[in-house]
Design a protein around this motif. Structure first.
Motif, short mmCIF file in Angstrom:
data_model
loop_
_atom_site.label_atom_id
_atom_site.label_comp_id
_atom_site.label_asym_id
_atom_site.label_seq_id
_atom_site.Cartn_x
_atom_site.Cartn_y
_atom_site.Cartn_z
N TYR A 154 0.83 -1.21 0.00
CA TYR A 154 0.00 0.00 0.00
C TYR A 154 0.87 1.26 0.00
O TYR A 154 0.60 2.22 -0.74
N GLU A 155 1.91 1.28 0.82
CA GLU A 155 2.80 2.44 0.88
C GLU A 155 3.46 2.69 -0.48
O GLU A 155 3.58 3.84 -0.92
N LEU A 156 3.88 1.62 -1.14
CA LEU A 156 4.48 1.78 -2.47
C LEU A 156 3.45 2.26 -3.49
O LEU A 156 3.75 3.10 -4.34
N GLN A 157 2.25 1.72 -3.40
CA GLN A 157 1.19 2.13 -4.31
C GLN A 157 0.96 3.64 -4.20
O GLN A 157 0.84 4.34 -5.20
N VAL A 158 0.93 4.16 -2.98
CA VAL A 158 0.71 5.58 -2.76
C VAL A 158 1.86 6.40 -3.36
O VAL A 158 1.64 7.49 -3.90
N LEU A 159 3.08 5.88 -3.30
CA LEU A 159 4.23 6.59 -3.86
C LEU A 159 4.15 6.74 -5.38
O LEU A 159 4.54 7.75 -5.93
N TYR A 160 3.65 5.71 -6.06
CA TYR A 160 3.72 5.67 -7.52
C TYR A 160 2.43 6.01 -8.25
O TYR A 160 2.47 6.60 -9.33
N GLN A 161 1.28 5.62 -7.71
CA GLN A 161 0.04 5.72 -8.50
C GLN A 161 -0.31 7.16 -8.86
O GLN A 161 -0.14 8.07 -8.07
N LYS A 221 17.87 -0.77 -8.05
CA LYS A 221 17.41 -1.56 -9.17
C LYS A 221 17.81 -3.00 -8.92
O LYS A 221 18.95 -3.29 -8.57
N ASP A 222 16.84 -3.90 -9.10
CA ASP A 222 17.11 -5.32 -8.89
C ASP A 222 17.81 -5.91 -10.10
O ASP A 222 17.63 -5.41 -11.21
N PRO A 223 18.60 -6.93 -9.96
CA PRO A 223 18.72 -7.72 -8.74
C PRO A 223 19.83 -7.24 -7.80
O PRO A 223 19.81 -7.56 -6.63
N ASP A 224 20.78 -6.47 -8.28
CA ASP A 224 21.93 -6.17 -7.42
C ASP A 224 22.43 -4.74 -7.53
O ASP A 224 23.61 -4.49 -7.35
N GLY A 225 21.54 -3.81 -7.80
CA GLY A 225 21.94 -2.41 -7.86
C GLY A 225 22.32 -1.89 -6.48
O GLY A 225 22.03 -2.52 -5.46
N ASP A 226 22.96 -0.75 -6.45
CA ASP A 226 23.33 -0.13 -5.19
C ASP A 226 22.14 0.63 -4.61
O ASP A 226 21.36 1.24 -5.34
N TRP A 227 22.02 0.62 -3.29
CA TRP A 227 20.98 1.38 -2.62
C TRP A 227 21.30 2.85 -2.72
O TRP A 227 22.45 3.26 -2.58
N TYR A 228 20.28 3.66 -2.98
CA TYR A 228 20.44 5.11 -2.99
C TYR A 228 19.21 5.75 -2.37
O TYR A 228 18.15 5.13 -2.28
N SER A 229 19.36 6.98 -1.96
CA SER A 229 18.26 7.70 -1.33
C SER A 229 17.19 8.00 -2.37
O SER A 229 17.47 8.58 -3.42
N PHE A 230 15.97 7.61 -2.09
CA PHE A 230 14.84 7.82 -2.99
C PHE A 230 13.98 8.99 -2.50
O PHE A 230 13.62 9.86 -3.26
N LYS A 231 13.67 8.96 -1.19
CA LYS A 231 12.84 10.02 -0.63
C LYS A 231 13.19 10.21 0.84
O LYS A 231 12.99 9.32 1.65
N HIS A 232 13.73 11.38 1.15
CA HIS A 232 14.06 11.72 2.54
C HIS A 232 12.80 12.18 3.29
O HIS A 232 11.84 12.62 2.68
N SER A 233 12.89 12.12 4.59
CA SER A 233 11.86 12.69 5.44
C SER A 233 12.54 13.61 6.44
O SER A 233 13.26 13.12 7.31
N PRO A 234 12.43 14.91 6.34
CA PRO A 234 11.71 15.69 5.34
C PRO A 234 12.41 15.61 3.98
O PRO A 234 13.58 15.26 3.89
N GLU A 235 11.65 15.98 2.93
CA GLU A 235 12.15 15.86 1.57
C GLU A 235 13.42 16.68 1.36
O GLU A 235 13.62 17.71 1.99
N ASP A 236 14.25 16.17 0.48
CA ASP A 236 15.52 16.80 0.13
C ASP A 236 15.47 17.14 -1.36
O ASP A 236 14.92 16.37 -2.15
N ALA A 237 16.03 18.25 -1.75
CA ALA A 237 16.00 18.68 -3.16
C ALA A 237 16.68 17.68 -4.08
O ALA A 237 16.36 17.61 -5.27
N ALA A 238 17.60 16.87 -3.55
CA ALA A 238 18.33 15.90 -4.38
C ALA A 238 17.63 14.54 -4.48
O ALA A 238 18.11 13.65 -5.17
N ASP A 239 16.49 14.38 -3.83
CA ASP A 239 15.78 13.11 -3.85
C ASP A 239 15.35 12.74 -5.27
O ASP A 239 14.89 13.59 -6.03
N GLU A 240 15.47 11.45 -5.59
CA GLU A 240 14.97 10.95 -6.87
C GLU A 240 13.46 11.19 -6.95
O GLU A 240 12.92 11.47 -8.02
N TYR A 241 12.79 11.12 -5.82
CA TYR A 241 11.34 11.30 -5.81
C TYR A 241 10.92 12.70 -6.23
O TYR A 241 9.78 12.92 -6.62
#
Length: 185
Positions: free
Chosen positions: A56-63, A141-161
């Motif tokens: 559900y949390e992912l759905q809210v992020l993308y839909q 990115k699966d299967p073996d990509g590196d973890w990166y910041s997608f969305k900070h709390s609070p939001e950051d200007a550099a976030d992919e989101y």
């Protein structure tokens, strides 16, 4: 019973007496290899405290959002989880149509077939894993990509989101690109 020299009885006794020692050496070697492998796969402190977002949390992020790329975009529709994407490179415009889905294990997957004037691909699946770490959402990115910041709390200007816009903001560009791809010229 007498043994003749060269009958092999002494080497067998020697081998029998060395067998436990050989077994211990093999176990030590295997333990060393297992420990080295475990260190390579050991979670970092951040991994240990991370949790997986719900479907559900992912759905809210993308839909009903458009993910803006350097030379294109993807729209994640709310209805039927339809996905439309387009790119317009230097010499090649291409579009993708398909669907997107989320899982209870924190993945968002896109199942689309890309096409251009010169090719049509089969439906392919690309997945991104997500985790929540210290209140921030990380992605890879699966299967073996590196973890990166997608969305900070609070939001950051550099976030992919920050590259996500509410609604189908690039639908007109998708339709223009579709016309280019589908034209007979």
């Amino acid at each position: 019973m007498t043994t003749k020299r060269g009958s092999g009885a002494q080497p067998r006794r020697l081998a029998a007496s060395l067998a436990p020692l050989l077994a211990i050496c093999c176990q030590i070697a295997l333990l060393g290899t297992a420990n080295a492998a475990a260190k390579d796969k050991a979670p970092t402190e951040a991994d240990a405290s991370a949790t997986v977002p719900s479907a559900y949390e992912l759905q809210v992020l993308y839909q009903d959002r458009t993910w803006i790329w350097k030379n294109g975009a993807a729209y994640f529709a709310k209805d039927n989880r339809r996905l439309q994407a387009w790119t317009s490179g230097q010499d090649q415009a291409s579009i993708a149509e398909g669907r997107w889905l989320v899982t209870k294990t924190g993945k968002m997957c896109m199942e689309v077939a890309w096409r251009s004037k010169t090719y049509t691909a089969k439906v392919g699946r690309t997945c991104y894993s997500h985790r929540i770490n210290g209140g921030n959402i990380e992605q890879r990115k699966d299967p073996d990509g590196d973890w990166y910041s997608f969305k900070h709390s609070p939001e950051d200007a550099a976030d992919e989101y920050k590259k996500f816009e509410s609604g189908d903001t690039k639908g007109a560009q998708f339709e223009e690109t579709r016309k280019l791809v589908d034209s007979k010229s």
